[in-house]
Design a protein around this motif. Structure first.
Motif, PDB file in Angstrom:
ATOM      1  N   THR A 106     -22.183 -40.816  97.519  1.00 33.94           N
ATOM      2  CA  THR A 106     -23.433 -40.139  97.133  1.00 33.94           C
ATOM      3  C   THR A 106     -24.044 -39.422  98.320  1.00 33.94           C
ATOM      4  O   THR A 106     -24.286 -40.036  99.378  1.00 33.94           O
ATOM      5  N   THR A 157     -28.825 -34.590  94.242  1.00 36.48           N
ATOM      6  CA  THR A 157     -28.111 -35.752  94.755  1.00 36.48           C
ATOM      7  C   THR A 157     -26.996 -36.124  93.786  1.00 36.48           C
ATOM      8  O   THR A 157     -27.250 -36.279  92.577  1.00 36.48           O
ATOM      9  N   THR A 216     -22.310 -37.041  93.593  1.00 32.59           N
ATOM     10  CA  THR A 216     -21.081 -37.540  94.226  1.00 32.59           C
ATOM     11  C   THR A 216     -20.004 -36.460  94.131  1.00 32.59           C
ATOM     12  O   THR A 216     -19.062 -36.587  93.334  1.00 32.59           O
TER      13      THR A 216
END
Length: 900
Positions: A59, A151, A153
């Motif tokens: 992340t 935000t 991954t």
């Protein structure tokens, strides 16, 4: 453009942030990493190939920035632009480094920077905006940088990031404006904001090439710009139309409706109301207030052209942009089951099976809520109804008047509301029932008509056409709007609806049964018409339901009725029914005066309608009505109107009848009240002659009573005494104790004038006794106040005062203007003799003003004035009396009597 070491130069085409076409060319190696995102990140092209690594996985928070309007800035600054660009890069690179950011790419005026935490990403953006805002730029310019943060991954490949999270971060930055920081919900959920920063919810938005809507937030920084235009997105996750005008007069509705929708257990709210009441406009405003409550969006589904269940499903699917293969009812219900959204289903009343569609959505999609607009309820267990009433139109600051002015000014900007036109505007809005559609149709006509001319043509309101080219056919005119609901009724319910046009001011169920229904019970028909919002239901006297029509809807019903062969028969039935009502109330008033008066006042408009029709179409019925209603007009204070009806009825024919003689007597009484004594005398003689010709002994006795009263007011007291003695002798041989009591009272007044006070008192007390036995509280009070005046004349002021104070509450409760005036005169005479000249003067002036308003003459005014002035001699000057008398003219008689 900077490239990674060892990577050949490439050309990348795309769209620069300011919307201009852009081409970037790699010219050689560089020590900086070149990202896959160039200055073209608003429409990115991903470059493949390359080597490297070492980037943090998992992340991360991605920040994209660029200068808003950089091309225009370049044109304005010229060579100084490079200096500005260098300062911009220096400021932001310093911030990125301080907060631990990894600069993956700098292309022209743009940055792509990755941070290991959301805290550091947001902190860097906030600090960067602060430093940029505090810098002095070349040429005095203000350099504005937009920033976006997400935000996620992203995938790591060699020394770069890839995947939808990268695209989403870039699109979020593209939605921002210069000086603004926009972040995703994913970032907002985990980031700790730096001091002086807060989040502002921007709602759900569709971003280009991103399939699902994204919840966006603005990082608001104290001391920096905080107000920005809406985000640059494909659109909010909604399909709400944008209203052309502000919503007026609906604040309480908005509060209630938004509160209902926010209740977790409430899933369906239906806005009901007549056509043109503003249901759609209100529903749109409610939905707009709730946009941020539904992650899946808010969608407006117009259904006015839809008539079937299947087409309704298709319409919903089209608005939601559901793929064609998912548009069957079962698949669409499954599609909705996984989404949290608000559906505004507009115009459901004509959709066959529409309620079934809503029921399936509510049952199978637990996170979907529905606002429906319909002229009738859906009839579902989950439904919460909200009636949308017409706008208030009672005064110049009312919402209906505001809407009228707003729509006039849209076509005539110089129009203002002022003393010269406000009364006409209020009258127009009242005639239009405060219906927004009616007002919006009529107001633009002020381009060619004055307000007063428009008011004069208001009877044509049903056919005034919209001036807008986009108005739906069903709302081109008010007639079209009402016809839309009318055509949805069954033939039987249409027939009953048409017949309701004959009622004026509403009717109870008994009246509707007698006049408008072929069946014995109108309840089913009333329920259907109420569901269709073609009628109104309110509470009438004694708690009975009262059914009415708005004026515009009543006009439509009347036009439809006139097109049938039954119009005259229905109006005749209406007049006959209300004649019976009037006669029953006339009998009821002796034992239950206040109840009878309340019931009579609730039906005055129906009595007027029945009189209007019968005067020209059924003379015998008009006479019966006139006779039965005489007391009601008098008690309710409609003296002048009652006289007009009496004059119209007696003018129809001279053919003798007991009813005509009675109408003449009623007219004579009214003439006496208005001080036209000579005319009253003539009418009384005419009534007496007619009753004698008909050998109508009761009629002769009644006419003699009226004639004796007229003679008394003409000043011929002895002739009055002889006439009333004859009337009394006749009455003592009749069964009518009420009439006997009345002539006793009238004769008592004459005896008083002849200074035969003992006999006068005996006659009045006999009259009061008869009325008390009959239970006629009103007439007992009339003679009671006459007795009080007699006691004043006899010098028994203390007794008179005691009697007046005993009677005050009863007389005020009666609400009879003529009795109140007479009582006020008696009370004034007592006050002046009890030593309260100020109270007497106030009451004198208030009584005088009330009589003028009601057109009730006081033939003894000058005589009473001189007597009052004589009584205050030595206590108060004439000027002081006149001052207090003038002050009293602005006071209410009832209030002054209440202080006794």
């Amino acid at each position: 453009m900077q490239c990674r070491r060892g990577v050949p130069a490439v050309q990348v085409y795309g769209l620069a942030p300011d919307g201009t076409a852009a081409m970037t060319v790699a010219k050689g190696p560089s020590t900086k990493r070149r990202p896959r995102w160039f200055s073209t990140w608003r429409d990115p092209v991903v470059e493949t190939g390359g080597v490297g690594g070492g980037l943090p996985a998992g992340t991360v928070s991605m920040v994209f920035t660029d200068i808003e309007g950089s091309t225009m800035l370049l044109r304005r600054l010229g060579e100084q632009y490079l200096e500005a660009l260098k300062e911009h890069r220096g400021i932001l690179r310093a911030v990125w480094e301080e907060y631990g950011g990894i600069e993956l790419g700098t292309e022209g005026d743009s940055f792509f920077v990755v941070f290991p935490t959301a805290d550091s990403a947001v902190g860097a953006a906030v600090e960067g905006q602060r430093r940029l805002a505090g810098n002095r730029w070349p040429g005095g310019e203000r350099l504005r940088v937009r920033m976006g943060i997400h935000t996620g991954t992203p995938g790591v490949y060699e020394d770069d990031y890839w995947g939808m999270d990268v695209h989403l971060a870039a699109r979020i930055a593209g939605s921002a404006h210069g000086g603004q920081v926009v972040i995703s919900a994913a970032t907002g959920d985990v980031a700790r904001l730096p001091q002086g920063a807060s989040l502002r919810d921007l709602g759900m938005h569709h971003l280009k090439d991103i399939p699902e809507p994204e919840h966006l937030f603005q990082v608001t920084v104290a001391g920096l710009d905080q107000e920005f235009p809406p985000p640059r997105t494909v659109g909010m996750a909604s399909s709400l139309p944008v209203p052309a005008n502000p919503l007026l007069g609906r604040d309480p509705d908005l509060v209630r409706l938004t509160g209902l929708i926010r209740e977790p257990e409430i899933r369906l709210v239906t806005l009901t109301g007549p056509g043109g009441a503003g249901k759609t406009r209100l529903a749109m405003s409610v939905a707009a207030e709730l946009t941020n409550q539904f992650p899946g969006g808010v969608y407006f589904v117009p259904l006015a052209a839809v008539t079937s269940e299947q087409v309704m499903w298709t319409s919903i699917a089209e608005v939601l942009d559901v793929p064609p293969r998912e548009r069957s009812p079962a698949r669409l219900a499954s599609y909705l089951a996984h989404r949290s959204l608000l559906l505004v289903l507009d115009n459901l009343e004509q959709v066959d099976g529409g309620a079934a569609v809503v029921a399936q959505i509510i049952e199978r999609a637990p996170q979907v809520e529905v606002i429906a607009t319909s002229r009738r309820p859906l009839g579902l267990m989950a439904e919460h109804q909200h009636p949308v009433m017409p706008l208030d139109a009672v005064a110049e600051d009312s919402p209906a008047v505001q809407l009228f002015v707003q729509r006039v000014q849209a076509v005539q900007p110089r129009f203002t509301l002022g003393p010269a036109n406000v009364a006409d505007v209020v009258a127009i809005c009242r005639h239009l029932d405060g219906l927004p559609l009616a007002i919006e149709l009529c107001a633009p006509r002020v381009r060619v008509l004055s307000v007063s001319e428009l008011l004069g043509r208001i009877d044509q309101r049903l056919d005034i056409a919209s001036t807008s080219s986009v108005t739906p056919d069903r709302q081109r005119t008010l007639r079209d709007t009402i016809a839309w609901s009318y055509e949805l009724l069954s033939p039987e319910h249409r027939r009953i609806f048409r017949r309701l046009a004959v009622f004026s001011g509403g009717a109870d169920l008994a009246a509707i049964t007698a006049v408008a229904c072929d069946a014995s019970d109108p309840l089913d028909a009333v329920a259907e018409l109420n569901d269709a919002n073609l009628i109104t239901i309110s509470e009438g006297p004694e708690g009975r339901s009262r059914i009415g029509l708005l004026q515009t809807i009543r006009q439509y019903a009347g036009d439809e009725l006139e097109e049938t062969a039954e119009a005259d028969a229905v109006r005749a039935a209406h007049a006959s029914y209300y004649t019976g009502v009037a006669e029953n109330l006339q009998a009821l008033r002796e034992s239950r005066h206040n109840t009878a008066l309340d019931l009579a006042e609730s039906e005055l408009d129906n009595f007027r309608a029945a009189l209007t029709w019968s005067i020209s179409a059924d003379i015998p019925t008009s006479r019966r009505l006139c006779v039965a209603l005489g007391w009601a007009w008098l008690m309710a204070g409609y003296i002048a109107e009652s006289r007009r009806w009496h004059e119209q009825v007696v003018a129809q024919t001279a053919h003798p009848s007991a009813d005509l003689a009675s109408c003449l007597r009623g007219l004579g009484n009214l003439l006496l009240l208005q001080g036209e004594t000579d005319q009253a005398h003539e009418v009384a003689l005419r009534s007496l002659e007619m009753s004698r010709a008909l050998d109508d002994r009761p009629g002769i006795a009644y006419a003699l009573t009226l004639l004796g009263t007229a003679l008394r007011q003409q000043g011929d007291v002895h002739a009055a005494e002889r006439t009333l003695e004859e009337a009394l002798e006749l009455h003592r041989h009749l069964e009518d104790k009420s009439r006997l009591a009345r002539v006793l009272g009238n004769l008592g007044g004459v005896e008083e004038e002849l200074d035969r006070l003992e006999r006068a008192e005996a006659l009045l007390r006999e009259s009061i006794g008869l009325y008390e036995v009959l239970g006629d509280v009103y007439e007992a009070a009339v003679q009671g106040q006459n007795l009080a005046f007699l006691l004043v004349v006899a010098g028994r002021v203390a007794e008179a005062g005691e009697l007046v104070r005993e009677l005050a509450r009863t007389i005020l409760a009666m609400g009879s203007p003529s009795l109140t005036l007479a009582f006020a005169n008696t009370a004034m005479n007592i006050l002046i003799r009890e030593g309260d000249p100020v109270g007497a003067a106030h009451l004198f002036g208030a009584e005088e003003a009330m009589g003028e308003r009601l057109e009730i003459a006081n033939p003894y005014l000058e005589e009473e004035l001189e007597e009052a002035v004589a009584l205050i001699n030595g206590v108060m000057s004439r000027q002081e009396w006149e001052d207090h008398r003038r002050a009293g003219r602005s006071m209410r008689v009832e209030e002054l009597l209440g202080r006794l």
